[in-house]
Scaffold this motif. Structure first.
Motif, PDB file in Angstrom:
ATOM      1  N   ASN A  92      42.960  21.346  20.145  1.00 56.11           N
ATOM      2  CA  ASN A  92      43.797  22.286  20.871  1.00 56.11           C
ATOM      3  C   ASN A  92      44.855  22.862  19.939  1.00 56.11           C
ATOM      4  O   ASN A  92      44.886  22.557  18.742  1.00 56.11           O
ATOM      5  CB  ASN A  92      44.415  21.619  22.110  1.00 56.11           C
ATOM      6  CG  ASN A  92      45.354  20.454  21.764  1.00 56.11           C
ATOM      7  OD1 ASN A  92      45.805  20.304  20.633  1.00 56.11           O
ATOM      8  ND2 ASN A  92      45.652  19.623  22.750  1.00 56.11           N
ATOM      9  N   ASP A  96      45.696  18.251  18.591  1.00 55.20           N
ATOM     10  CA  ASP A  96      45.065  17.070  19.166  1.00 55.20           C
ATOM     11  C   ASP A  96      43.548  17.233  19.175  1.00 55.20           C
ATOM     12  O   ASP A  96      43.034  18.335  19.378  1.00 55.20           O
ATOM     13  CB  ASP A  96      45.537  16.851  20.611  1.00 55.20           C
ATOM     14  CG  ASP A  96      47.033  16.620  20.705  1.00 55.20           C
ATOM     15  OD1 ASP A  96      47.562  15.838  19.896  1.00 55.20           O
ATOM     16  OD2 ASP A  96      47.670  17.232  21.591  1.00 55.20           O
ATOM     17  N   LEU A  98      40.021  16.717  20.961  1.00 54.86           N
ATOM     18  CA  LEU A  98      39.443  16.554  22.299  1.00 54.86           C
ATOM     19  C   LEU A  98      37.967  16.214  22.164  1.00 54.86           C
ATOM     20  O   LEU A  98      37.240  16.868  21.412  1.00 54.86           O
ATOM     21  CB  LEU A  98      39.609  17.828  23.133  1.00 54.86           C
ATOM     22  CG  LEU A  98      40.949  18.117  23.822  1.00 54.86           C
ATOM     23  CD1 LEU A  98      41.324  17.012  24.782  1.00 54.86           C
ATOM     24  CD2 LEU A  98      42.061  18.389  22.827  1.00 54.86           C
ATOM     25  N   ILE A 107      36.950  13.373  29.448  1.00 59.37           N
ATOM     26  CA  ILE A 107      37.367  14.109  28.266  1.00 59.37           C
ATOM     27  C   ILE A 107      38.454  13.254  27.625  1.00 59.37           C
ATOM     28  O   ILE A 107      39.464  12.930  28.270  1.00 59.37           O
ATOM     29  CB  ILE A 107      37.914  15.508  28.604  1.00 59.37           C
ATOM     30  CG1 ILE A 107      36.925  16.310  29.444  1.00 59.37           C
ATOM     31  CG2 ILE A 107      38.263  16.256  27.309  1.00 59.37           C
ATOM     32  CD1 ILE A 107      35.626  16.633  28.768  1.00 59.37           C
ATOM     33  N   ILE A 109      41.325  12.386  24.532  1.00 59.16           N
ATOM     34  CA  ILE A 109      42.256  13.055  23.622  1.00 59.16           C
ATOM     35  C   ILE A 109      42.705  12.058  22.573  1.00 59.16           C
ATOM     36  O   ILE A 109      42.940  10.881  22.875  1.00 59.16           O
ATOM     37  CB  ILE A 109      43.459  13.661  24.388  1.00 59.16           C
ATOM     38  CG1 ILE A 109      44.338  14.480  23.431  1.00 59.16           C
ATOM     39  CG2 ILE A 109      44.257  12.600  25.123  1.00 59.16           C
ATOM     40  CD1 ILE A 109      45.372  15.332  24.141  1.00 59.16           C
ATOM     41  N   TYR A 120      42.042  12.221  28.657  1.00 60.73           N
ATOM     42  CA  TYR A 120      42.717  13.492  28.944  1.00 60.73           C
ATOM     43  C   TYR A 120      42.493  13.882  30.395  1.00 60.73           C
ATOM     44  O   TYR A 120      43.419  14.277  31.093  1.00 60.73           O
ATOM     45  CB  TYR A 120      42.189  14.583  28.004  1.00 60.73           C
ATOM     46  CG  TYR A 120      42.888  15.916  28.156  1.00 60.73           C
ATOM     47  CD1 TYR A 120      44.128  16.136  27.567  1.00 60.73           C
ATOM     48  CD2 TYR A 120      42.306  16.960  28.865  1.00 60.73           C
ATOM     49  CE1 TYR A 120      44.781  17.353  27.688  1.00 60.73           C
ATOM     50  CE2 TYR A 120      42.938  18.184  29.000  1.00 60.73           C
ATOM     51  CZ  TYR A 120      44.185  18.371  28.410  1.00 60.73           C
ATOM     52  OH  TYR A 120      44.826  19.580  28.541  1.00 60.73           O
ATOM     53  N   ILE A 134      37.693  25.766  23.540  1.00 57.15           N
ATOM     54  CA  ILE A 134      39.086  25.836  23.979  1.00 57.15           C
ATOM     55  C   ILE A 134      39.657  27.198  23.629  1.00 57.15           C
ATOM     56  O   ILE A 134      39.509  27.670  22.495  1.00 57.15           O
ATOM     57  CB  ILE A 134      39.922  24.729  23.305  1.00 57.15           C
ATOM     58  CG1 ILE A 134      39.280  23.353  23.554  1.00 57.15           C
ATOM     59  CG2 ILE A 134      41.361  24.746  23.814  1.00 57.15           C
ATOM     60  CD1 ILE A 134      39.970  22.221  22.829  1.00 57.15           C
ATOM     61  N   ASP A 138      44.869  26.924  25.598  1.00 58.18           N
ATOM     62  CA  ASP A 138      44.510  25.503  25.716  1.00 58.18           C
ATOM     63  C   ASP A 138      43.773  25.184  27.009  1.00 58.18           C
ATOM     64  O   ASP A 138      43.805  24.045  27.484  1.00 58.18           O
ATOM     65  CB  ASP A 138      45.741  24.597  25.563  1.00 58.18           C
ATOM     66  CG  ASP A 138      46.143  24.425  24.106  1.00 58.18           C
ATOM     67  OD1 ASP A 138      45.279  24.623  23.221  1.00 58.18           O
ATOM     68  OD2 ASP A 138      47.316  24.107  23.844  1.00 58.18           O
ATOM     69  N   ILE A 140      40.282  24.378  28.541  1.00 56.99           N
ATOM     70  CA  ILE A 140      39.032  23.829  28.029  1.00 56.99           C
ATOM     71  C   ILE A 140      37.889  24.261  28.931  1.00 56.99           C
ATOM     72  O   ILE A 140      37.987  24.151  30.158  1.00 56.99           O
ATOM     73  CB  ILE A 140      39.090  22.290  27.986  1.00 56.99           C
ATOM     74  CG1 ILE A 140      40.239  21.815  27.089  1.00 56.99           C
ATOM     75  CG2 ILE A 140      37.769  21.711  27.509  1.00 56.99           C
ATOM     76  CD1 ILE A 140      40.508  20.329  27.206  1.00 56.99           C
ATOM     77  N   ARG A 161      45.704  19.433  32.948  1.00 56.72           N
ATOM     78  CA  ARG A 161      44.644  18.412  32.906  1.00 56.72           C
ATOM     79  C   ARG A 161      43.807  18.346  34.185  1.00 56.72           C
ATOM     80  O   ARG A 161      43.009  17.421  34.355  1.00 56.72           O
ATOM     81  CB  ARG A 161      45.223  17.026  32.582  1.00 56.72           C
ATOM     82  CG  ARG A 161      46.002  16.981  31.275  1.00 56.72           C
ATOM     83  CD  ARG A 161      46.248  15.565  30.813  1.00 56.72           C
ATOM     84  NE  ARG A 161      46.963  15.536  29.529  1.00 56.72           N
ATOM     85  CZ  ARG A 161      47.079  14.478  28.758  1.00 56.72           C
ATOM     86  NH1 ARG A 161      46.529  13.326  29.139  1.00 56.72           N
ATOM     87  NH2 ARG A 161      47.737  14.532  27.615  1.00 56.72           N
TER      88      ARG A 161
END
Length: 289
Positions: A92, A96, A98, A107, A109, A120, A134, A138, A140, A161
């Protein structure tokens, strides 16, 4: 002879190719790593912002390997929690990592500084999260196949999230990627051998599902778009990367040494090197474009 060639190039106003450019013919595959360095689930090659190269399932399932792009040697970067197996690597805007965990239906992180791994997002409605892309906000986008039933669906996971189901009732959704302008989402179905495209609005919603292309044989796996919007498709079983224009026209097929190509990524200083994971050879091949 070299001075003569240089003189000719200067007279013609042309620039001779560098040694790096001329050392390897374009679109000719060669090995980066040795065979059998990975498990049969080798997948998801990607680079972080610093140019470090990662591939999942190094040596065994449930790991992420860090690979030296000069020597082809590697080491285990992280080992996932027991029972988790990742299928791709993505980053991202914060840097980070993913990972879609198709075994744990999560998912994951990864904090790249501490290497701490956490969930995540999770949903009981996830089948087997397979691949991710992504956008700049950010958000996904995740493919989510159900291999046992040859079905699949598409999810969007927002920065809060929370997973949002974009479509269900599809074939075995696998490769997924956004166009460079993030206005088009491409999703393929491995078993059905179809590639679909969707319009994407500013909120990340998809609409206007259209058949981009289809194939009469073999399978489909990971996909990536280059800077011009051309779509590179891993033809699993055929051992080629098929390159299509944004209009759906086949530009070329790049033959690989292995047959079970699972995914690809662009790398190098100018992103002109294509890194491909091969499940039958359990290694990484590369070619210049």
């Amino acid at each position: 002879m070299k001075k003569y060639l240089l003189l000719l190039a200067m007279v013609a106003g042309q620039r001779l190719p560098s040694l790096a450019q001329s050392a390897h013919p374009l679109y000719e595959a060669r090995d980066l790593t040795a065979e059998n360095m990975f498990s049969v689930n080798i997948e998801g090659p990607n680079f972080d912002k610093a140019g470090n190269f990662y591939v999942v399932n190094f040596q065994k399932d449930g790991t992420v390997g860090k690979i030296n792009t000069k020597t082809g040697e590697g080491e285990i970067f992280i080992t996932l929690p027991e029972g988790s197996v990742a299928n791709s690597v993505n980053f991202n805007s914060k840097g980070d990592m993913l990972l879609p965990d198709f075994k744990g239906h999560n998912i994951l992180i990864v904090n790249m500084k501490t290497k701490k791994i956490s969930v995540y997002t999770h949903s009981d409605k996830f089948n087997q999260p397979n691949d991710l892309c992504i956008n700049k906000r950010d958000q996904i986008f995740a493919s989510d196949p159900a291999w046992a039933s040859n079905g699949g669906q598409i999810w969007r996971i927002d920065p809060n999230r929370q997973p949002v189901l974009l479509e269900t009732g599809m074939g075995t959704t696998n490769g997924i990627i956004l166009s460079p302008d993030e206005k088009t989402l491409y999703v393929n179905e491995s078993v059905q051998r179809k590639v679909w495209k969707y319009d994407v609005d500013k909120a990340g919603n998809v609409s206007n599902k259209t058949l981009f292309t289809s194939f009469p044989d073999y399978g489909l796996d990971g996909m990536k778009c280059d800077e011009a919007g051309n779509l590179y498709i891993a033809r699993w079983g055929k051992g080629v990367i098929a390159i299509f224009s944004p209009k759906g026209e086949l530009i070329r097929e790049v033959p690989l040494k292995g047959k079970q190509c699972s995914n690809l990524i662009f790398g190098g200083k100018d992103r002109k090197t294509v890194y491909v994971t091969l499940q039958d050879r359990k290694c990484v091949e590369i070619f210049n474009r």
